[in-house]
Design an enzyme around this catalytic site. Structure first.
Site, PDB file in Angstrom:
ATOM      1  N   CYS A 132       0.828  -1.201   0.000  1.00  0.00           N
ATOM      2  CA  CYS A 132       0.000   0.000   0.000  1.00  0.00           C
ATOM      3  C   CYS A 132       0.865   1.256   0.000  1.00  0.00           C
ATOM      4  O   CYS A 132       1.405   1.641   1.046  1.00  0.00           O
ATOM      5  CB  CYS A 132      -0.945   0.008   1.202  1.00  0.00           C
ATOM      6  SG  CYS A 132      -2.011   1.452   1.289  1.00  0.00           S
ATOM      7  N   CYS A 135      -0.485   4.094   2.212  1.00  0.00           N
ATOM      8  CA  CYS A 135      -0.302   3.847   3.644  1.00  0.00           C
ATOM      9  C   CYS A 135       1.141   4.097   4.080  1.00  0.00           C
ATOM     10  O   CYS A 135       1.389   4.676   5.143  1.00  0.00           O
ATOM     11  CB  CYS A 135      -0.675   2.410   3.993  1.00  0.00           C
ATOM     12  SG  CYS A 135      -2.291   1.864   3.407  1.00  0.00           S
ATOM     13  N   ASP A 136       2.094   3.644   3.274  1.00  0.00           N
ATOM     14  CA  ASP A 136       3.470   3.543   3.747  1.00  0.00           C
ATOM     15  C   ASP A 136       4.487   4.395   2.999  1.00  0.00           C
ATOM     16  O   ASP A 136       5.665   4.428   3.373  1.00  0.00           O
ATOM     17  CB  ASP A 136       3.924   2.076   3.696  1.00  0.00           C
ATOM     18  CG  ASP A 136       3.071   1.173   4.574  1.00  0.00           C
ATOM     19  OD1 ASP A 136       2.601   1.665   5.615  1.00  0.00           O
ATOM     20  OD2 ASP A 136       2.872   0.006   4.217  1.00  0.00           O
TER      21      ASP A 136
END
Length: 314
Positions: A132, A135-136
Site C-alpha cells: 500500500c 499507507c506507507d
C-alpha cells in the site's frame, strides 16, 4: 437465531459492530484465523484520524474490538465455509461452530493483497515490504524504492511514490506492461521512475534491520543482480475474499461484491457488504470504517422495516 451476523473484523466489520451494538442489536462477529484484517500486519499507522502521533496497526484494531465489546458485540473465531443466501433467515456453515442463522448479514471479509511468493517477502512485511503506497510511502521519504508490477495499480503507485522517494525502480516480469496507455505514459514521463523490465524477482534481501534490496534475474541473459532499495512495494493486485459465497452474490468485473450506489446493499435484500471486499479503488482503513458505519445503518433500517411489515400484517 441472530438479528445480524458480521463476517470479518477489519476496520469495516468492527465499525459496523460498534454501531449495531450501540443500537442494542447484539451483533455476532465471526473473525477468521487472522483477526483484524490487513492492519494487523502493518507497523505504524499515521493516516487514521485522531492519532496525531500515529498508532500501531494491531493496537488500533484491538481498540476497535474493545469498543465493540464494550457495547455488547459478541465475537467468535471460526472459518465460514459456506452461506445459504437463498432465503431468510440466512444460514452459515462455520467450522468449529456448526450451523448459525441470522436475519441479516454484513460481509466485511476484505481483499487479500497478492504477493510474489519469494524468499524474504512475507518475513519483511511492515519492515520494508508493503502492498500500500498510500499507507506507507511517507516512511520512505528521500529513499530509493522498488515497485513490482505491470498493471495500472503499479503505475499509479510508482507515480505516487515519487512524491517521497529519491528514485522509484519499476520491476516487471515481462518486457510489455499490462497497464493502460495513459497510465504507462504518465509513469514514463516521470523522471524519478526508472525501469527494470523482463526481470523476475527472486528474493527480498534484508539484514534483520530492514530491506536492503530485491534480487532479480534478467529473463534474456539469465544474469542475476541485486537492485538496492530501502522499500519494496508489491503492486500485482488483490483478491477479494468472497470464495465462501460460491457466487451467490453479484460481483463486479474484478470479483468485488457489487453494491447499490450510495449504499452497502448487495443484490440480496438483508445482506450488506462493506470494506475492501466491495472497494477495489480506495482500500484505506478510514474508507473501510466509513462503509462499516453505512452497513450498520443500512442493516438497522432494514430490520426496522421488516419488523414494521410483520406488525402491520399481524
Amino acid at each position: 437465531m441472530r438479528k445480524t451476523i458480521i463476517i470479518g473484523t477489519g476496520p469495516a466489520g468492527l465499525t459496523a459492530a460498534i454501531y449495531l451494538a450501540r443500537a442494542n442489536l447484539n451483533p455476532l462477529v465471526i473473525e477468521g484465523p487472522e483477526p483484524g484484517g490487513q492492519l494487523t500486519t502493518t507497523t505504524e499507522v499515521e493516516n487514521f484520524p485522531g492519532f496525531p502521533d500515529g498508532i500501531m496497526g494491531p493496537e488500533l484494531m484491538a481498540n476497535m474490538r474493545k469498543q465493540a465489546e464494550r457495547f455488547g458485540a459478541e465475537f467468535m473465531t471460526g472459518w465460514v465455509n459456506g452461506v445459504d443466501t437463498s432465503k431468510r433467515p440466512f444460514t452459515l456453515q462455520v467450522e468449529g461452530m456448526g450451523e448459525l442463522q441470522a436475519e441479516t448479514l454484513i460481509i466485511s471479509t476484505g481483499a487479500s493483497a497478492k504477493y510474489l511468493g519469494i524468499p524474504g517477502e512475507k518475513d519483511n512485511v511492515g519492515r520494508g515490504v508493503s502492498t500500500c503506497a498510500t499507507c506507507d510511502g511517507f516512511f520512505f521519504r528521500g529513499k530509493k524504492i522498488i515497485v513490482v508490477g505491470g498493471g495500472d495499480s503499479a503505475m499509479e503507485e510508482a507515480s505516487f511514490l515519487t512524491r517521497f522517494a529519491s528514485e522509484v525502480v519499476l520491476v516487471n516480469r515481462r518486457s510489455e506492461l499490462r497497464a493502460s496507455k495513459i497510465m504507462q505514459d504518465r509513469a514514463r514521463s516521470n523522471d524519478k521512475i526508472s525501469w527494470s523490465l523482463n526481470s523476475t524477482p527472486l528474493e527480498v534481501v534484508a539484514d534483520g534491520m530492514g530491506v536492503k534490496g530485491l534480487k532479480v534475474r534478467n529473463n534474456e541473459t539469465g544474469e542475476e543482480e541485486l537492485i538496492e532499495a530501502a522499500g519494496i512495494f508489491v503492486a500485482i493486485g488483490h483478491n477479494p475474499n468472497t470464495k465462501f459465497l460460491n457466487g451467490q452474490l453479484t460481483t463486479d468485473s474484478h470479483g468485488y461484491l457489487a453494491v447499490k450506489p450510495g449504499t452497502t446493499e448487495t443484490n440480496v435484500p438483508g445482506i450488506f457488504a462493506c470494506g475492501d471486499v466491495q472497494d477495489n479503488r480506495y482500500r484505506q482503513a478510514i474508507s473501510a470504517a466509513g462503509t462499516g458505519c453505512m452497513a450498520a445503518l443500512d442493516c438497522e433500517r432494514f430490520l426496522e422495516t421488516a419488523e414494521e411489515t410483520v406488525s402491520a400484517a399481524v
